[in-house]
Design a protein around this motif. Structure first.
Motif, mmCIF file in Angstrom:
data_model
loop_
_atom_site.group_PDB
_atom_site.id
_atom_site.type_symbol
_atom_site.label_atom_id
_atom_site.label_comp_id
_atom_site.label_asym_id
_atom_site.label_seq_id
_atom_site.Cartn_x
_atom_site.Cartn_y
_atom_site.Cartn_z
ATOM 1 N N ASP A 192 11.179 -4.413 -5.465
ATOM 2 C CA ASP A 192 10.247 -5.515 -5.356
ATOM 3 C C ASP A 192 11.051 -6.799 -5.267
ATOM 4 O OD1 ASP A 192 7.708 -6.945 -7.550
ATOM 5 O OD2 ASP A 192 8.355 -7.427 -5.527
ATOM 6 N N MET B 280 -0.356 -12.575 2.358
ATOM 7 C CA MET B 280 0.206 -11.449 3.107
ATOM 8 C C MET B 280 -0.248 -11.461 4.556
ATOM 9 S SD MET B 280 0.221 -8.154 0.658
ATOM 10 C CE MET B 280 1.165 -7.201 1.836
ATOM 11 N N VAL C 281 7.477 1.407 -1.041
ATOM 12 C CA VAL C 281 6.748 0.177 -0.717
ATOM 13 C C VAL C 281 5.323 0.540 -0.337
ATOM 14 C CG1 VAL C 281 8.663 -1.321 -0.037
ATOM 15 C CG2 VAL C 281 7.614 0.180 1.666
ATOM 16 N N THR C 282 4.397 -0.235 -0.841
ATOM 17 C CA THR C 282 2.987 -0.003 -0.572
ATOM 18 C C THR C 282 2.271 -1.324 -0.809
ATOM 19 O OG1 THR C 282 1.117 1.463 -1.062
ATOM 20 C CG2 THR C 282 2.428 0.740 -2.941
ATOM 21 N N ALA C 283 1.202 -1.579 -0.063
ATOM 22 C CA ALA C 283 0.499 -2.851 -0.230
ATOM 23 C C ALA C 283 -0.230 -2.846 -1.560
ATOM 24 C CB ALA C 283 -0.482 -3.069 0.910
ATOM 25 N N ASN D 40 -4.510 -4.228 4.947
ATOM 26 C CA ASN D 40 -4.355 -2.953 5.646
ATOM 27 C C ASN D 40 -4.467 -3.042 7.162
ATOM 28 O OD1 ASN D 40 -7.056 -3.269 6.143
ATOM 29 N ND2 ASN D 40 -7.691 -1.903 4.502
ATOM 30 N N THR E 119 3.904 -6.888 6.598
ATOM 31 C CA THR E 119 4.369 -7.586 5.393
ATOM 32 C C THR E 119 4.823 -6.573 4.343
ATOM 33 O OG1 THR E 119 2.606 -9.160 5.846
ATOM 34 C CG2 THR E 119 3.792 -9.446 3.803
ATOM 35 N N THR E 120 4.072 -5.500 4.195
ATOM 36 C CA THR E 120 4.445 -4.469 3.228
ATOM 37 C C THR E 120 5.793 -3.863 3.589
ATOM 38 O OG1 THR E 120 2.117 -3.968 2.911
ATOM 39 C CG2 THR E 120 3.685 -2.329 2.136
ATOM 40 N N SER F 71 8.731 -5.941 2.756
ATOM 41 C CA SER F 71 9.020 -6.130 1.334
ATOM 42 C C SER F 71 9.858 -4.949 0.847
ATOM 43 C CB SER F 71 7.718 -6.221 0.534
ATOM 44 O OG SER F 71 7.072 -4.965 0.538
ATOM 45 N N ALA G 143 7.746 4.463 2.510
ATOM 46 C CA ALA G 143 6.532 3.656 2.659
ATOM 47 C C ALA G 143 5.292 4.546 2.602
ATOM 48 C CB ALA G 143 6.573 2.887 3.974
ATOM 49 N N LEU H 220 1.336 3.786 3.206
ATOM 50 C CA LEU H 220 0.580 2.639 3.694
ATOM 51 C C LEU H 220 -0.896 2.931 3.868
ATOM 52 C CD1 LEU H 220 3.076 1.568 6.510
ATOM 53 C CD2 LEU H 220 2.883 0.587 4.221
#
Lengths: 472, 242
Positions: free
Chosen positions: A20, A79, A130-132, A137, A144-145, A148, A155, A157
């Motif tokens: 993060d 975001m 990484v995940t929103a 969505n 953006t996710t 990061s 990922a 998503l």
């Protein structure tokens, strides 16, 4: 040493930083938050940048500046605007950033944010994910996710139904989870069948993807049935009004409690490898090998979330994850973007429940405690809720009989008329959270009262709770 | 008042039920109970025959493909014509309203044949009508209809009344038929663009339909929740201007 990890051929970095990169504090060394001069952060970012195209890197920087500006201006997480800036500058940023590390895409009309969170928690057993966090969505949220966190973090998503084909093509995921499809708003009715056709065409173009799909939703089945690799999950379907006819031939489907088929073209519920068993409010996921996974420890309530967990477990199996460990990690998820969170609003402590459409409401009614426990229902009709609240008549509010429902929100009077016709006792109160609100005494006596709300009503309550908490 | 049962046929609710239209049937049952009437509701699925002995047939709204499918099935069935000929009442909302006329536009805009129990023809509005609809009962509407009609409309149809149909109301806010009028009545067939659902927001219309069935005007009965909703919606429309 467990907070350190090796990324590629580079030296050791602080995992917290990498997972993060908005948290500038290292739990291992105790370096303070906000200090970006330490080697950990700088080097981690250098690795990120080296692996990506110059154009993408510039776009990420510009996007972050736009996000920060939006946050400072108090316009939310920023975001979406950050992502828009990034995609404007580097249209292929999603593909560049995805780079073979997208384990799964999750799409559905309802439950995609919760399912994504459950799955992401399980996937963390392999390392950083990484995940929103906020349910962003669409393409801007996805980019953006991906930008990061560390560049090779796995990922997971959440993807809006309409954007799924585009995001699939760009990210080349290993698995796609398809949960359910129903109408979101009345004026978007035609989109259900159209979305299913687009998903079907998308899967035809990506035969390498494994699909995990809910066999109990005939529209999802239609979308997924020709994919070469499908793991069918019996996840259940409470809302059938948007799949009453065969998605292909238009014949009225024949349904029993756990089955459906089409007498017109012979289409039927596929044989499943995974099943959710739901008995007396407790879920058990049964795996393809017959392993029974107890879901009673899930903190996200209701049959619907047990179904989300079962679908996520079927994905976890495809990713080679330990299933018991996955369940354990899913049970740690308490609230997802404020859904199911217990917050103080005015004089009341409420459990926030969000429903965005008739299907979601139908599921949510089963999540609320039984009669005679009173509940609050907040109905708005802003653009994001749908301007036309006629859908209230499609929701089986009759199930709330035997208690008093506190009707609030801009369209509380529409709800009151609906409850009148459903023979549900109700009081209409503009601000039930006021200490002087004329609540029924049994509502005042509750430690926590369930508050189901439409999209904008939910966010108003969340914002109000946050504001009041920070004023304390 | 009467011992007999009011038989309500809900036509193809799976095809024609987009706008909470099941609420119209609920409202009919609710008003009937208030008036001391007994009701019996039959849901008719596509492919099933319409009951030949219902007193009141209800059609709701639906999207374009479902509308064409419903019109085809109803023409093939023929039951609606017979019902109207023997004096049964019909309530048709939005897509249901369009399809009981002579023709209506399909998804491509081409004219598609309707059931033909109401003397109306529908083609396309230049711009889709979406929003609150407020209308004053027409001077030729049943005398028991005195209150403003309130609802929500969401359609692309411009509906033209032939000589055998008269308007239900005159638009005060919104679009309705597209020429300043809203809905149509002929005999005991009533069509309208109002949903919300129509009968929950306009109990007088429900009472008129039930009155047709029992052959007498029903007394005025007012419910607080409904009046508060109506007042709020009327106020909203007035504040919206125009």
């Amino acid at each position: 040493m467990n907070v350190w990890s090796i990324i590629g051929a580079t030296p050791q970095y602080c995992r917290r930083h990498i997972a993060d990169d908005t948290t500038y504090g290292c739990p291992a060394t105790g370096e303070s938050r906000g200090d970006r001069t330490t080697g950990h952060v700088r080097v981690a970012h250098k690795v990120t940048f080296m692996a990506r195209k110059l154009r993408t890197r510039m776009a990420i920087t510009a996007g972050r500046m736009a996000s920060a500006t939006s946050r400072i201006a108090g316009r939310g997480e920023g975001m979406v605007v950050g992502g828009r800036v990034m995609l404007k500058l580097a249209p292929d940023a999603i593909a560049d950033l995805a780079n073979g590390r997208v384990a799964a895409l999750v799409s559905a009309t309802n439950g995609k944010t919760s399912t994504t969170r459950l799955l992401a928690n399980a996937v963390e057993q392999l390392g950083p994910v990484v995940t929103a966090a906020t349910g962003a969505n669409m393409t801007s949220g996805v980019v953006t996710t991906l930008a990061s966190g560390p560049p090779d973090a796995t990922a997971v998503l959440e993807v809006d139904e309409a954007y799924l084909p585009m995001v699939t093509a760009a990210t080349k995921p290993r698995v796609i989870l398809l949960g359910n499809l129903s109408r979101d708003q009345l004026d978007r009715m035609n989109e259900v069948a159209m979305t299913a056709r687009k998903w079907r065409a998308m899967l035809a173009e990506h035969p390498e993807v494994t699909v995990v799909a809910n066999a109990d939703d005939p529209v999802v089945t239609f979308a997924a049935e020709q994919a070469p690799r499908v793991v069918w999950v019996g996840g259940g379907q409470v809302w059938t009004a948007d799949s009453s006819v065969c998605p292909e031939c238009g014949t009225l489907l024949t349904r029993t409690e756990h089955d459906w088929n089409c007498t017109g073209c012979g289409r039927k519920r596929p044989e499943t490898s995974w099943e959710l068993q739901w008995t007396d409010g407790v879920g058990t996921a049964v795996s393809r090998l017959g392993q029974e996974l107890d879901l009673s420890g899930l903190q996200l309530p209701g049959r619907f979330n047990a179904s989300n967990a079962t679908l996520a477990l079927a994905v976890a199996e495809q990713l080679g994850l330990g299933l018991e460990e996955s369940v354990r990690r899913m049970c740690q998820v308490q609230a997802v973007s404020g859904r199911y969170a217990i917050v103080d609003v005015g004089a009341l402590r409420i459990r926030l429940l969000l429903a965005k459409n008739p299907a979601g409401w139908t599921e949510l009614i089963d999540v609320m405690p039984g009669a005679p426990t009173p509940v609050i229902v907040s109905i708005n009709s802003n653009a994001a809720d749908g301007r036309d609240p006629s859908w209230l008549w499609d929701v089986p509010f009759e199930k709330l009989r035997g208690r008093t429902v506190i009707a609030t929100g801009d369209r509380r009077r529409d709800l009151a008329v609906r409850l009148l016709h459903a023979q549900v006792d109700h009081v209409v109160i503009a601000d039930p959270y006021s200490p002087h609100a004329p609540l029924p005494p049994e509502a005042r006596a509750l430690e926590v009262i369930d508050n189901a709300a439409t999209y904008t009503a939910f966010h108003e309550l969340r914002t109000r709770a946050q504001r009041e908490a920070s004023n304390d | 008042m009467t011992e007999s049962v009011v038989r309500i046929a809900s036509i193809y609710p799976t095809l024609l039920g987009t706008y909470g239209d099941g609420g119209n049937v609920l409202a009919l049952v609710h008003r009937a109970v208030l008036h001391g009437l007994t009701t019996e509701v039959v849901d008719v699925a596509p492919g099933e025959h319409l009951p030949r002995d219902a007193d009141l047939y209800v059609l709701g709204g639906g999207e374009d493909t479902a509308q064409v499918a419903a019109a085809d099935a109803l023409r093939a069935d023929g039951g609606l014509h017979q019902a109207v000929n023997r004096g049964a009442a019909v309530l048709a909302i939005c897509a249901g309203y369009q399809l009981i006329g002579h023709e209506f536009p399909d998804a491509t805009g081409a004219a598609s044949p309707g059931v033909g129990i109401l003397d109306i023809r529908t083609d396309r509005l230049p711009k889709r009508a979406v929003g609150e609809l407020l209308a004053k009962p027409d001077s030729q509407a049943p005398a028991a209809m005195t209150d403003l009609l309130t609802g929500y409309e969401n359609h692309a149809g411009a509906t033209h009344l032939g000589p055998d149909a008269r308007p239900l109301a005159q638009v005060e806010f919104g679009v309705g038929n597209g020429d300043g009028s809203e809905g149509a009545i002929s005999g005991q067939v009533l069509g309208t663009y109002l949903h919300g659902p129509c009968l929950a927001r306009n109990p007088q219309v429900a009472d008129v339909l039930l009155g047709w069935v029992v052959g007498e005007n029903l007394p005025t009965l007012v419910e607080r929740e409904v009046e508060e909703l109506r007042a709020e919606r009327l106020d909203f429309v007035r504040r919206s201007g125009r």
